[in-house]
Each structure stands twice: as structure tokens, then as C-alpha cells.
Scaffold this motif. Structure first.
Motif, short mmCIF file in Angstrom:
data_model
loop_
_atom_site.label_atom_id
_atom_site.label_comp_id
_atom_site.label_asym_id
_atom_site.label_seq_id
_atom_site.Cartn_x
_atom_site.Cartn_y
_atom_site.Cartn_z
N GLU A 75 9.48 14.02 12.22
CA GLU A 75 9.20 15.30 11.56
C GLU A 75 8.96 16.40 12.59
O GLU A 75 9.40 17.54 12.41
CB GLU A 75 7.98 15.16 10.65
CG GLU A 75 8.24 14.39 9.37
CD GLU A 75 8.86 15.27 8.29
OE1 GLU A 75 9.11 16.46 8.56
OE2 GLU A 75 9.09 14.76 7.19
N ARG A 76 8.28 16.06 13.68
CA ARG A 76 7.92 17.06 14.69
C ARG A 76 9.15 17.60 15.43
O ARG A 76 9.11 18.71 15.96
CB ARG A 76 6.93 16.48 15.69
CG ARG A 76 5.56 16.21 15.13
CD ARG A 76 4.61 15.67 16.18
NE ARG A 76 3.49 14.98 15.55
CZ ARG A 76 3.04 13.80 15.90
NH1 ARG A 76 3.60 13.16 16.91
NH2 ARG A 76 2.03 13.25 15.27
N VAL A 77 10.20 16.81 15.51
CA VAL A 77 11.37 17.22 16.30
C VAL A 77 12.61 17.40 15.43
O VAL A 77 13.72 17.50 15.96
CB VAL A 77 11.65 16.21 17.43
CG1 VAL A 77 10.47 16.12 18.38
CG2 VAL A 77 12.01 14.83 16.89
N ASP B 201 7.70 0.75 -1.68
CA ASP B 201 8.85 1.09 -2.53
C ASP B 201 9.21 2.56 -2.44
O ASP B 201 10.31 2.96 -2.86
CB ASP B 201 8.53 0.74 -3.99
CG ASP B 201 8.36 -0.77 -4.20
OD1 ASP B 201 9.00 -1.53 -3.45
OD2 ASP B 201 7.58 -1.15 -5.09
N VAL B 202 8.29 3.38 -1.93
CA VAL B 202 8.55 4.82 -1.84
C VAL B 202 8.63 5.24 -0.38
O VAL B 202 8.00 4.64 0.50
CB VAL B 202 7.46 5.63 -2.56
CG1 VAL B 202 7.48 5.33 -4.05
CG2 VAL B 202 6.08 5.33 -1.99
N LEU B 203 9.41 6.28 -0.13
CA LEU B 203 9.57 6.80 1.22
C LEU B 203 8.52 7.87 1.51
O LEU B 203 7.96 8.47 0.58
CB LEU B 203 10.97 7.41 1.37
CG LEU B 203 12.14 6.43 1.31
CD1 LEU B 203 13.46 7.19 1.34
CD2 LEU B 203 12.06 5.44 2.46
N PRO B 204 8.25 8.14 2.79
CA PRO B 204 7.31 9.22 3.13
C PRO B 204 7.82 10.56 2.62
O PRO B 204 9.03 10.80 2.55
CB PRO B 204 7.29 9.20 4.66
CG PRO B 204 7.85 7.88 5.06
CD PRO B 204 8.79 7.47 3.98
N GLU B 205 6.90 11.43 2.24
CA GLU B 205 7.30 12.77 1.82
C GLU B 205 7.88 13.51 3.01
O GLU B 205 7.34 13.47 4.11
CB GLU B 205 6.09 13.53 1.28
CG GLU B 205 5.59 13.03 -0.06
CD GLU B 205 4.52 13.93 -0.64
OE1 GLU B 205 4.39 15.08 -0.13
OE2 GLU B 205 3.84 13.51 -1.58
N THR B 206 9.01 14.18 2.80
CA THR B 206 9.68 14.87 3.89
C THR B 206 10.59 15.95 3.35
O THR B 206 11.08 15.86 2.21
CB THR B 206 10.50 13.89 4.74
OG1 THR B 206 11.15 14.61 5.80
CG2 THR B 206 11.54 13.16 3.92
N SER B 207 10.83 16.96 4.17
CA SER B 207 11.80 18.01 3.82
C SER B 207 13.21 17.62 4.26
O SER B 207 14.18 18.30 3.91
CB SER B 207 11.40 19.33 4.48
OG SER B 207 11.35 19.19 5.89
N LEU B 208 13.31 16.53 5.01
CA LEU B 208 14.62 16.06 5.46
C LEU B 208 15.41 15.49 4.29
O LEU B 208 14.85 14.81 3.40
CB LEU B 208 14.46 15.00 6.55
CG LEU B 208 13.91 15.48 7.89
CD1 LEU B 208 13.45 14.31 8.74
CD2 LEU B 208 14.96 16.30 8.64
N THR B 209 16.70 15.73 4.28
CA THR B 209 17.54 15.27 3.16
C THR B 209 18.35 14.02 3.52
O THR B 209 18.92 13.38 2.63
CB THR B 209 18.51 16.38 2.73
OG1 THR B 209 19.31 16.77 3.87
CG2 THR B 209 17.76 17.60 2.21
N ASN B 210 18.41 13.67 4.80
CA ASN B 210 19.27 12.55 5.23
C ASN B 210 18.45 11.30 5.47
O ASN B 210 18.60 10.62 6.47
CB ASN B 210 20.04 12.94 6.50
CG ASN B 210 19.12 13.36 7.64
OD1 ASN B 210 17.96 13.69 7.42
ND2 ASN B 210 19.64 13.35 8.85
N VAL B 211 17.54 10.97 4.52
CA VAL B 211 16.61 9.86 4.68
C VAL B 211 16.90 8.78 3.64
O VAL B 211 17.18 9.09 2.48
CB VAL B 211 15.15 10.34 4.55
CG1 VAL B 211 14.18 9.18 4.68
CG2 VAL B 211 14.85 11.40 5.61
#
Length: 539
Positions: free
Chosen positions: A121-123, A140-150
Motif C-alpha cells: 500500500e505504501r508504494v 475468506d476476505v481480503l484486506p481493504e484496499t484501493s487497489l483494483t488488481n488484487v
């Protein structure tokens, strides 16, 4: 002779055919899992299929940002056996260096542990060429992120083909792995490992007079899987059918002691700071470590006092080794020859505290301004190394001329070699102290200091001196509830060294700065000492 290719695909096929019931014991954030090799090799094939579906092609780099666990082990084999390059990324570098490493390697995909996802997230704005980030998690859930390619590692594997074919025709000289140096001077430099180099290095780990890794072992690599491929142990262990205990995220000395006791670990590998911590855990607790046939120690010189404590007090054989990122890493191991077993205890300890004999397949020599040094245990020179698992340049040829010359790797380590061929690392060339025209080894003083029962760790550096050019200063961290004065330390050292070797100052500190892999970071320490001495200067 038959022209067969030495590649990692043959290792996976051997393990799944002959050792399906052997296990990997994996500690993750979700707990400890025991997974049979038949499941591990199936998941290796599934991951290879996932990467193919994501467009990973021969030669593409796939980065991992992960602890020591089963998913990382799967990546160790899935990535190279589908023709791509396993790029293990140091989780403890600065954000700036992290972005540099990912971009310099041109990683196409990243496999990232859930708890290490904030590092990405930092880079995220600096690594725009990464196409997909796969999160390795038990949840079962992924970390919250603004990235879309996860995407989720487990979800992707669940939908993948368990019968994915691994590449059979990989050229043994193709790149299988990539690891960057810790970058103590300048930017980190990449070291590429070939299939052939990993294959031969794995065979060397199985020799009785080296590590002696075998099917009967229960092995725990504490050295991080992002650091020189965990010294090659995961590759060799899967191939040989060794039970593997992977200690997972942030293993404390207490966790390591518990794993050793519960799983009857027979051998473990790590740097001296790991074993100093384990010693404290053993002193403060009651753990059964009788299963251990050896502790493998490398990364920096281990103090005699620590070796003596493990072997005399806890009856744990201690094996000193030497290597570096550029050497895959094993170069030497301190094993006693058969007739040296008859020496008295102090003579044996002296030999075991050296870095030891060169392993079969590798060539070494020491050179100084007079040429090649003699095997006399006294003459010092820089260690040069060559062999089939030694790098011949840095990735993309970055600053290779500094280290690779005339077919040899110039290590920057100052050594002597005794009459039996045993190597002792005296110092790094940049850390040797020249006082009044005479050389002083910071490592020898450090090891002597750490033999003191009140000292937890110690590091020695040079400071400028108007009369002698340089003088040594000792930085000491004491064990809990222990007290020493500067004069106490000097008196302890006086019988062991010439007078001019005794440090002018002894500075007591809470902690000594270290690199990402647990070595003393003398560059930072010098700055810290400079500030401490200027504050104590009455002028």
C-alpha cells in the motif's frame, strides 16, 4: 553420458512420487497446519496453472513478500517450474528500496502475505507495472484496499487445475531465482540463481560433512525465505523428502523453542542474533531440545561463548557456516576432521568458531598486496570464491566490476586460512581498524566481548584518531539485570589481546542497529557513536 537438465521440475516430480506422505508443518497467522507433500505438490501445480492463466511467461519475474510458510514454499517451486523467475523480496527494506527492487526486477505479479500487504500500500503509486497482487491469507476476505488488481491466493488455487503440467524442457542455465543484497552501501543489487546452481547447491547440502540434510531430518529454516532462499534449505528439503517446519510470521525465541520441543526438530538454521535469543529463552524456560542434532549458524561470526553454551550446557551441536547472497550461499562449514575429535575442548572450540572448510565443488583463495596468502593461520587477505553455484555478475550487470574479476567473486571479507584449510573471517575489508600502521580485527574483539557472561551483544567500530589514524570503540548491550563498567570491560579484554587492541572507549547501549537480516549495521552504528562521543566531549 546422458545429457539431462538439472532443473527444479525434476525435484518436484521426485518428491511427489517418492515422498507423498512426508509433511510440511506450517505456522501462519491462522495457526499451525500439517500438510502432506502430496497436497503441497498438487498446490504447486495449481499455482503454476494460475500464473499461466494470468499471462506469466518464460523469464517473467514473480515477486514474493512473505514469511516462512507453506504458501511461500509452493511459490518456491511453482514459479521456476513453469519457466518464470522466483523473486524473493526482503520485507524489511525501506519503502524507497522496496519500490526500487520491484521496479528493477520488473516483477509482473506479486504474492504478498496478508499482514505484509501494508508494505505494498505504501508504494502502490511507485510500482505501476505490477499487473496482479495475490494475497496469501487464511481468511475468506481480503484486506481493504484501493487497489483494483488484487486477488485471493486460496480462491485462485481452488479454481486451478491440479494436474497442470510443469515445464520439462527448462534449460538448467535458465534463471530460476532472484534475490537482492541488503544494500548496506548504495542501492540493493540483484543476484540471479540458475536451476543448475540451485540443483547442485541442494546436493551439497545433503553431504554428511556439510549440512547432511536427509529424509530422516525434521528441519526448521529460521533464516527468512526472502534471504538467499533460506540458505537453499526449502529446495533441498522437498527434494530429499525432509519434514519441514516453517515458523511463520515474527517467530519469537519462545515460539522457536516450543516448535523444537513439540515437533522434535533435528536441525535448524539462522543467524547469530536468532540463536542468542534462543539461548535466553532456554535459560528462562524449560524446553526439551534433545532432538536437535545441530544448529546451523551463518550470516556473521558466532561468538565462542555462544557456541560453548549450546554445546556444553544444552548439548546441542553447533555448526558454523559462511556464505553470502552471491554464493547461494554455502561456501564453508566448520566441521572437525576425524583426527581433530581427539583435541582438547578449547582446541575443538577454537576450530568450531572458525568458518571452516570449503565445501566440495567450490574453490577459494585469499589474496593481499603480496599475492595469494599462505595457509598458516596468520597471514590475512581478501577471500575470493568461484564455483557452480557462485554468481558471475549482478543482475543487469549493476556495478559487477566491483566484485567479479578474473573469474572470481571478490567477497570483501578478510580471512586467514590455517594449515588444515579452515577459513576464519577476520573482518570485512571496510571494517578492519588500522591503528598506528597495525591492523586490528573488530570481529575478534566482538567475539571476545560476547564471551563475557554479562554481555548480550557487542559491536566494535573504528573512530578517527589524530595520532594513531584510527582507534577501536566497543559498543556493548548488557543482559537484563547485569551491570558492568567501562573499566570492567577493558580488564576482561586485556589478557586476550595486545595493548593497542584494547578499545579506547566502551559505550553501553540499549540496542545495536542491525540490517534486515540481523547483522550489525556498522554504517548506522558509526553515526550513532559519533553523536554519542560528541555529546560526551567536554570541549
Amino acid at each position: 553420458m546422458m545429457q539431462t537438465q538439472l532443473n527444479l521440475t525434476t525435484m518436484v516430480r521426485h518428491a511427489e512420487k517418492y515422498f507423498p506422505d512426508k509433511t510440511v508443518i506450517s505456522r501462519t497467522l491462522g495457526g499451525v497446519q500439517t500438510i502432506p507433500y502430496r497436497k503441497i505438490t498438487e498446490r504447486i501445480r495449481r499455482l503454476a496453472g494460475v500464473l499461466k492463466e494470468l499471462g506469466v511467461k518464460k523469464g517473467d519475474r514473480v515477486g514474493t513478500i512473505a514469511w516462512n510458510h507453506h504458501r511461500h514454499l509452493e511459490a518456491y517451486f511453482a514459479i521456476p517450474t513453469m519457466g518464470a523467475v522466483l523473486h524473493t523480496i526482503n520485507i524489511r527494506v525501506s519503502p524507497d528500496d522496496l519500490a526500487y527492487i520491484i521496479n528493477h526486477a520488473e516483477d509482473k505479479i506479486l504474492l504478498v502475505d496478508e499482514d505484509l500487504f501494508p508494505l505494498i500500500e505504501r508504494v502502490k503509486d511507485q510500482i505501476t507495472d505490477v499487473e496482479k497482487i495475490i494475497v496469501m491469507t487464511d481468511k475468506d476476505v481480503l484486506p481493504e484496499t484501493s487497489l483494483t488488481n488484487v486477488a485471493s491466493y486460496e480462491v485462485l488455487l481452488e479454481g486451478a487445475d491440479p494436474g497442470t503440467e510443469l515445464c520439462e524442457d527448462i534449460d538448467e542455465n535458465d534463471m530460476a531465482g532472484l534475490c537482492y543484497t541488503s544494500g548496506t552501501t548504495g542501492r540493493p543489487k540483484g543476484v540471479a540463481y540458475s536451476h543448475r546452481g540451485i540443483y547442485l547447491h541442494s546436493l551439497a547440502l545433503g553431504l554428511k560433512d556439510t549440512v547432511g540434510l536427509s529424509e530422516g531430518d525434521i528441519a526448521m529454516p529460521v533464516v527468512p525465505m526472502f534471504h538467499v532462499n533460506a540458505w537453499g534449505m526449502p529446495f533441498a528439503a522437498l527434494w530429499f523428502g525432509t519434514t519441514q517446519v516453517l515458523p511463520g510470521p515474527m517467530p519469537t525465541p519462545q515460539i522457536l523453542a516450543e516448535l523444537i520441543e513439540e515437533h522434535k526438530i533435528t536441525m535448524a538454521a539462522g543467524v547469530p542474533t536468532i540463536w542468542l535469543g534462543l539461548l535466553q529463552a532456554l535459560e528462562n524456560g524449560n524446553y526439551d531440545t534433545s532432538s536437535l542434532r545441530c544448529i546451523l549458524c551463518g550470516g556473521s561470526a558466532a561468538p565462542k561463548g555462544m557456541i560453548r553454551a549450546f554445546e556444553s550446557k544444552y548439548k546441542i551441536p553447533f555448526v558454523h557456516a559462511y556464505g553470502m547472497t552471491e554464493t547461494s550461499p554455502i561456501v564453508t562449514l566448520a566441521r572437525l576432521k576425524s583426527y581433530q575429535q581427539e583435541l582438547d575442548e578449547e582446541e575443538r572450540l577454537e576450530l568450531r568458531s572458525r568458518q571452516g572448510m570449503v565445501v566440495p565443488g567450490i574453490e577459494i583463495k585469499g589474496i593481499n598486496e603480496n599475492g595469494e596468502i599462505q595457509y598458516d593461520g596468520e597471514t590475512i587477505g581478501e577471500l575470493l570464491v568461484k564455483g557452480p553455484w557462485i554468481a558471475d555478475s549482478y543482475y543487469k550487470n549493476d556495478r559487477s566490476e566491483d566484485a567479479f574479476r578474473d573469474g572470481w567473486l571478490h567477497t570483501g571479507d578478510v580471512i586467514n586460512i590455517d594449515e588444515e584449510g579452515s577459513v576464519k573471517i577476520v573482518d570485512r575489508t571496510k571494517d578492519m581498524i588500522k591503528s598506528g600502521g597495525e591492523w586490528i580485527s573488530s570481529v575478534d574483539i566482538e567475539n571476545a566481548l560476547m564471551a563475557h557472561e554479562a554481555v548480550y551483544e557487542a559491536s566494535v567500530i573504528a573512530v578517527p584518531d589524530p595520532k594513531w589514524q584510527e582507534r577501536p570503540v566497543a559498543c556493548v548491550v548488557l543482559k537484563e539485570k547485569e551491570t558492568l563498567t567501562e573499566e570492567d570491560v577493558k580488564q576482561f579484554l586485556e589478557p586476550q589481546f595486545a595493548k593497542f587492541w584494547i578499545p579506547d572507549r566502551v559505550l553501553f547501549m540499549e540496542e545495536i542497529p542491525k540490517t534486515s537480516v540481523g547483522k550489525f549495521l556498522k554504517r548506522a552504528l558509526r553515526n550513532q557513536v559519533k553523536e554519542m562521543l560528541s555529546l560526551s566531549d567536554p570541549s
